[in-house]
Enzyme design. Structure first.
Site, short mmCIF file in Angstrom:
data_model
loop_
_atom_site.label_atom_id
_atom_site.label_comp_id
_atom_site.label_asym_id
_atom_site.label_seq_id
_atom_site.Cartn_x
_atom_site.Cartn_y
_atom_site.Cartn_z
N TYR A 6 37.53 34.71 45.95
CA TYR A 6 36.83 33.57 45.14
C TYR A 6 36.73 32.40 45.67
CZ TYR A 6 37.98 36.77 41.30
OH TYR A 6 38.00 38.02 40.60
N LYS A 51 44.70 47.30 48.89
CA LYS A 51 43.69 48.28 49.35
C LYS A 51 43.84 48.48 50.89
CE LYS A 51 40.27 51.15 48.02
NZ LYS A 51 40.55 52.28 46.94
N ASP A 106 43.12 50.78 42.98
CA ASP A 106 42.80 51.89 42.06
C ASP A 106 43.76 52.74 41.28
OD1 ASP A 106 43.04 52.64 44.77
OD2 ASP A 106 41.57 53.95 44.84
N ASP A 127 43.46 39.03 39.08
CA ASP A 127 42.58 38.69 38.10
C ASP A 127 42.24 39.92 37.29
OD1 ASP A 127 40.78 37.32 36.45
OD2 ASP A 127 39.20 37.15 37.88
N ASP A 134 44.47 41.08 33.49
CA ASP A 134 43.88 41.08 32.17
C ASP A 134 44.12 42.70 31.63
OD1 ASP A 134 42.79 38.59 32.04
OD2 ASP A 134 40.86 39.22 31.83
#
Ligand code: NAD
Length: 372
Positions: free
Chosen positions: A142, A189, A221, A245, A249
């Site tokens: 980001y 990852k 994942d 992020d 959620d």
């Protein structure tokens, strides 16, 4: 001991729920014998209306001078047409940057009394759920280098982390794990990304240093699947900005109740920012209908992470549990089951404050004026 807390009610239901969190903090301060002074400041739409800026310099100064910041929510349709840097949300990002808040802590907790609100099968959530996602907040993709090719046919964003950024995040995550069930899962990852491999190497060093904490590693994942399949396996999850992020959620959704979830954004330089994860819910603003428990539980996080008053934080959480166990609900978490009493924002705040004051094990009673 005397603390200064900067309060930012913000927009929409922000002022409604922050008032109740302040009520609870005042009661707690009185009972525990510490002093607390609240400095109310403007941010978001309210600040735009009053000053033209979503984050006035005076707000940054007051927050920097405080021991902790308690925030409601910002934003609303009224300010949606403004350019990005003048929108209420710009105030939020600016505040996090100004306070050096690089770690976002989001508990996803289902109180046993609210398991019916969870969209997962009862056998998956069991008697409740309590996990904490610690997300890196100021680095990674980001904030990395980005661009678009001259012909607009290619675009890129860069995931870049330094060891120092990872270390300071892990320090907070391990310290949190030490006070909980002593389990930490680092999510990355690392089978594909170099930056993830740096996360993993760094975490392996921390795992040796914090040997009392059981460290595990999981690909992002798989974690997204495991949060649905078996969320109770997690205690603390530490991860990068983008993975956090998305996963936080997802984790908040499985609790089923946005009005119940607090958060903390902390760093090592400035005071922490404590806020409910929900937005300003303009549809409910000023109607005494918003659930203040996320803000009240944010006040509990403020006490534990911001002021290091863990006992008082636990007392607030216990008071919330006892109020729920006694059948009191706000409309968003009510199921219509027998024994439920639906309360408005103020009555719920009063009920928690009373539960703190009274014997936690006695069922608190709402006053006639506040019963809905
Ligand atoms: P929202 O969280 O405000 O509302 C989503 C839904 O949840 C709505 O139906 C709302 O009524 C309900 N809800 C939210 N909080 C509740 C509470 N405490 N009690 C009961 N019900 C509650 O999200 P949104 O509608 O996407 O956004 C509204 C505004 O809030 C937008 O301007 C958005 O930019 C802003 N926002 C701010 C923050 C923040 O300040 N941190 C976070 C998210 C959204």
């Amino acid at each position: 001991m005397r603390y200064t807390i900067a309060t930012i009610p913000g927009d929409g239901i922000g002022p409604d729920v922050v008032s109740e969190a302040v009520r609870v903090l005042r009661v707690m301060a009185k009972i525990s014998g510490f002093g607390v002074q609240f400095t109310e400041v403007l941010m978001g739409g309210a600040a735009i209306d009053a000053t033209g800026s979503p984050l006035p310099e005076s707000t940054i100064e007051a927050c920097r001078a405080a021991d902790a910041v308690l925030l409601g929510a910002v934003g609303g349709p009224r300010w949606d047409g403004l350019p990005g840097n003048l929108r209420p949300e710009a105030g939020l990002l600016g505040l996090r940057a100004a306070m050096g808040a690089y770690a976002n802590l989001r508990p996803a907790r289902i109180f046993p009394e609210l398991t019916a609100a969870c969209p997962l099968k009862p056998e998956i959530v069991g008697e409740g759920l309590d996990l904490l996602i610690v997300r890196e907040l100021t680095g990674g993709i980001y904030f990395g280098e980005r661009g678009t090719s001259p012909n607009g046919e290619a675009a890129w964003d860069t995931e870049r982390y330094t060891r120092a950024e990872i270390e300071r995040l892990l320090e907070i995550a391990y310290r949190a794990a030490r006070t909980r069930k002593k389990k930490l899962c680092v999510v990355d990852k690392a089978n594909v990304l170099e930056s993830s491999r740096l996360w993993r190497r760094t975490a392996q060093e921390f795992a040796k240093r914090y040997s009392e904490v059981e460290t595990s590693f999981m690909y992002v994942d798989n974690c997204a699947m495991q949060l649905i399949r078996n969320p109770r396996q997690f205690d603390v999850v530490a991860t990068s900005n983008m993975f956090g992020d998305i996963l936080s959620d997802e984790a908040s959704m499985i609790t089923g109740s946005i009005g119940m979830l607090p958060s903390a954004s902390i760093g090592s330089a400035g005071p922490g920012i404590f806020e409910p994860i929900h937005g300003s819910a303009p549809d409910l603003a000023g109607k005494d209908q918003a659930n203040p428990l996320a803000a009240i539980l944010s006040a509990a996080m403020l006490l534990s992470y911001g002021l290091k008053r863990e006992a008082e934080a636990a007392a607030i959480e216990l008071a919330v549990s006892s109020v729920l166990a006694a059948g009191y609900r706000c409309a968003d978490i009510a199921t219509g089951a027998p024994g439920e009493t639906v309360l408005g924002t103020r009555a719920m705040g009063e009920m928690v404050a009373r539960a703190i004051e009274e014997d936690m094990h006695e069922k608190p009673q709402p006053s006639a004026s506040t019963r809905r």
